[in-house]
Design a protein around this motif. Structure first.
Motif, mmCIF file in Angstrom:
data_model
loop_
_atom_site.group_PDB
_atom_site.id
_atom_site.type_symbol
_atom_site.label_atom_id
_atom_site.label_comp_id
_atom_site.label_asym_id
_atom_site.label_seq_id
_atom_site.Cartn_x
_atom_site.Cartn_y
_atom_site.Cartn_z
ATOM 1 N N THR A 91 4.550 39.081 44.529
ATOM 2 C CA THR A 91 5.842 39.000 45.188
ATOM 3 C C THR A 91 6.928 39.748 44.427
ATOM 4 O OG1 THR A 91 6.335 36.955 44.070
ATOM 5 C CG2 THR A 91 5.335 36.784 46.223
ATOM 6 N N CYS A 97 15.998 36.444 44.004
ATOM 7 C CA CYS A 97 16.567 37.522 44.820
ATOM 8 C C CYS A 97 17.591 36.981 45.816
ATOM 9 C CB CYS A 97 15.480 38.313 45.532
ATOM 10 S SG CYS A 97 14.325 39.080 44.399
ATOM 11 N N LEU A 110 2.163 35.740 40.751
ATOM 12 C CA LEU A 110 3.473 36.079 41.320
ATOM 13 C C LEU A 110 3.803 37.567 41.222
ATOM 14 C CD1 LEU A 110 5.860 33.151 40.495
ATOM 15 C CD2 LEU A 110 5.059 33.920 42.695
ATOM 16 N N ILE A 122 -0.703 34.962 50.631
ATOM 17 C CA ILE A 122 0.336 35.937 50.964
ATOM 18 C C ILE A 122 0.329 36.223 52.463
ATOM 19 C CG2 ILE A 122 -0.921 38.120 50.557
ATOM 20 C CD1 ILE A 122 2.567 37.570 49.279
ATOM 21 N N PHE A 131 5.888 31.621 47.626
ATOM 22 C CA PHE A 131 4.533 31.883 47.140
ATOM 23 C C PHE A 131 4.213 30.980 45.951
ATOM 24 C CE2 PHE A 131 1.393 34.585 44.953
ATOM 25 C CZ PHE A 131 0.509 34.723 45.982
ATOM 26 N N GLY A 132 5.207 30.805 45.068
ATOM 27 C CA GLY A 132 5.017 29.968 43.884
ATOM 28 C C GLY A 132 4.724 28.529 44.257
ATOM 29 N N THR A 178 9.260 37.094 52.415
ATOM 30 C CA THR A 178 7.840 37.297 52.138
ATOM 31 C C THR A 178 7.623 37.497 50.650
ATOM 32 O OG1 THR A 178 7.741 38.441 54.219
ATOM 33 C CG2 THR A 178 5.825 38.625 52.803
ATOM 34 N N THR A 179 8.507 38.265 50.039
ATOM 35 C CA THR A 179 8.372 38.499 48.614
ATOM 36 C C THR A 179 9.273 37.551 47.829
ATOM 37 O OG1 THR A 179 9.991 40.246 48.807
ATOM 38 C CG2 THR A 179 7.700 40.900 48.765
ATOM 39 N N ASN A 180 9.593 36.392 48.438
ATOM 40 C CA ASN A 180 10.360 35.378 47.721
ATOM 41 C C ASN A 180 9.385 34.561 46.881
ATOM 42 O OD1 ASN A 180 11.684 33.083 46.944
ATOM 43 N ND2 ASN A 180 12.909 32.969 48.792
ATOM 44 N N CYS A 181 9.527 34.657 45.573
ATOM 45 C CA CYS A 181 8.511 34.022 44.738
ATOM 46 C C CYS A 181 8.527 32.512 44.867
ATOM 47 C CB CYS A 181 8.638 34.422 43.286
ATOM 48 S SG CYS A 181 10.138 35.189 42.820
ATOM 49 N N GLY A 205 12.631 32.548 43.197
ATOM 50 C CA GLY A 205 13.568 32.753 44.290
ATOM 51 C C GLY A 205 14.917 33.273 43.838
ATOM 52 N N ILE A 227 1.665 30.877 36.227
ATOM 53 C CA ILE A 227 1.916 31.209 37.628
ATOM 54 C C ILE A 227 2.482 32.616 37.803
ATOM 55 C CG2 ILE A 227 4.222 30.235 37.574
ATOM 56 C CD1 ILE A 227 3.763 29.240 40.363
#
Lengths: 231, 191
Positions: free
Chosen positions: A109, B28, A106, B78, B117-118, B111-114, B26, A102
């Motif tokens: 991001t 950050c 990733l 995204i 998206f993950g 938005t760029t929090n993995c 996550g 994954i």
């Protein structure tokens, strides 16, 4: 381009503003894939490539993009680049693709990439942007490899295990057993090891920097005492 | 279609494979907004909200769109995440301006929090159905909230402790995170 500026971009990206150790961007992949050197290196290279291509494209488009839509546009550029890289890895490095899993999608991001697009590439010419992407990627890659080395060495006593996934069959030969009959230190391979390892690296970097500035300050004060105002 | 039971999905996402402490997703916000318990809790709740919406949209995309164009997966996810975060940002700003200021940069940074998206990618890879996806999202969100709140409580109580200068700040946070992660390793192999 002046040599001095080039050097500054390189040192800023790779050391002074190191994404992993100083700015603390892109921590997730940094901690997740560094259980071996090879995994770290592979993801580091993929990220570096993404940074270079996205910086170059953003810089080439900076004249046409309206400021209101620049962020979505950056995100789309980065997502396309990552899609291409994912497909390439799927085709040519299938084992690595499976191990990194994954964390390849990733890369999108990774805040460092959009950060560089916004802070550097959208204001500079294509060539400096490309170099900035390279330098930032290099800094990230170095951190990944450092942490990977630390964890693999203490966790398994080997280095470069699984190099055949990156280099092909002959890579098997460069796997080094640094500590023969290492009993295996599970903590370093498991997630906690990643947190502790990074804490160690950051503290080391901080100690080094504070020693350096301490020396400079002492030198400066000596100069002030000897010859009046320095610089 | 995946045949895991709903309970095992929920429990695995929340505790055993905790997104933050076991999977490194996550991080950050985990480092950034974990200085106060209250802010951490609210950030966690905002995250749950976005996670559930993301799971719904990802299911929708997977079922109706991405079957024909699988290579558009990353791009379409995204876009979905970015627009959802935009919506949440507007809602939070309207409902609670105080929270909006407290969360600061970490709200748009979702938005760029993995983690978010993950979640979409995991859900796709494991072939979760509609209900499984929602349960997975709630479990993952609660897990994130749990980690955030634990972290914030520890940070609040060590705030005035005397630590060596080189370990101040990030170093200390990472060591606490490592300790928490070590504790969560105890759940490994439970499912």
């Amino acid at each position: 381009m002046a040599n001095g500026k080039l050097k500054q971009i390189l040192t800023d990206g790779a050391w002074r503003q190191n994404t992993g150790l100083v700015v603390l961007l892109g921590l997730c992949p940094l901690l997740a894939v560094t259980n071996t050197v090879v995994n770290g290196l592979a993801l580091g290279l993929a990220t570096m490539l993404t940074l270079m291509v996205s910086n170059l494209s953003v810089s080439l488009m900076r004249g046409f993009l309206r400021p209101e839509i620049r962020i979505p546009a950056f995100v789309l550029i980065i997502a396309s680049v990552v899609t291409v890289i994912e497909l390439l890895m799927h085709a040519f490095f299938y084992d690595l693709y499976r191990v990194l899993g994954i964390f390849i999608p990733l890369i999108v991001t990774n805040c460092a990439i959009i950060g560089r697009a916004e802070a550097f590439a959208s204001r500079n010419k294509p060539l400096p942007s490309l170099i900035d992407g390279f330098a930032t990627g290099l800094g990230f890659c170095i951190t990944l490899v450092l942490l990977g080395t630390l964890r693999e060495l203490s966790g398994r006593g080997t280095l470069f295990s699984g190099a055949e996934m990156l280099l092909g069959e002959w890579g098997r030969a460069i796997t080094l057993t640094m500590i023969p009959e290492h009993p295996g230190f599970l903590l370093a391979m498991l997630p906690p090891g990643a947190f502790f390892g990074l804490a160690l690296l950051i503290a080391t970097r901080k100690a080094w920097e504070s020693r350096k500035t301490g020396k400079q300050q002492r030198a400066a004060s000596v100069m002030v005492a000897d010859e009046g105002p320095a610089r | 279609m995946n045949d895991q039971t709903l309970f095992s999905i929920f429990f695995s996402a929340m505790v055993v494979n905790n997104f933050t402490l076991a999977m490194f997703l996550g991080l950050c916000p985990f480092m950034g907004v974990s200085a106060r318990v209250e802010t951490a809790l609210r950030m966690g709740l905002a995250n749950i909200f976005v996670l559930v919406l993301t799971s719904l949209s990802a299911w929708f995309l997977n079922t109706f769109v991405l079957e024909k164009v699988p290579f558009l997966r990353i791009i379409s996810f995204i876009i979905v995440v970015a627009s959802l975060v935009q919506i949440v940002e507007m809602v939070v700003k309207k409902i609670s301006p105080v929270l909006f200021r407290q969360l600061g940069i970490f709200l748009p940074l979702m938005t760029t929090n993995c983690a978010i998206f993950g979640l979409a990618i995991f859900q796709t890879n494991r072939g979760y159905g509609f209900l499984q996806g929602i349960v997975f999202a709630v479990g993952a969100g609660l897990g994130l909230t749990l980690a955030l709140v634990l972290m914030a409580s520890i940070r609040e109580s060590v705030e005035f402790s005397d630590v060596p200068a080189i370990a101040k700040g990030t170093g200390l946070v990472l060591i606490i995170a490592g300790t928490l992660s070590l504790a969560f390793m105890g759940f490994a192999g439970l499912l």
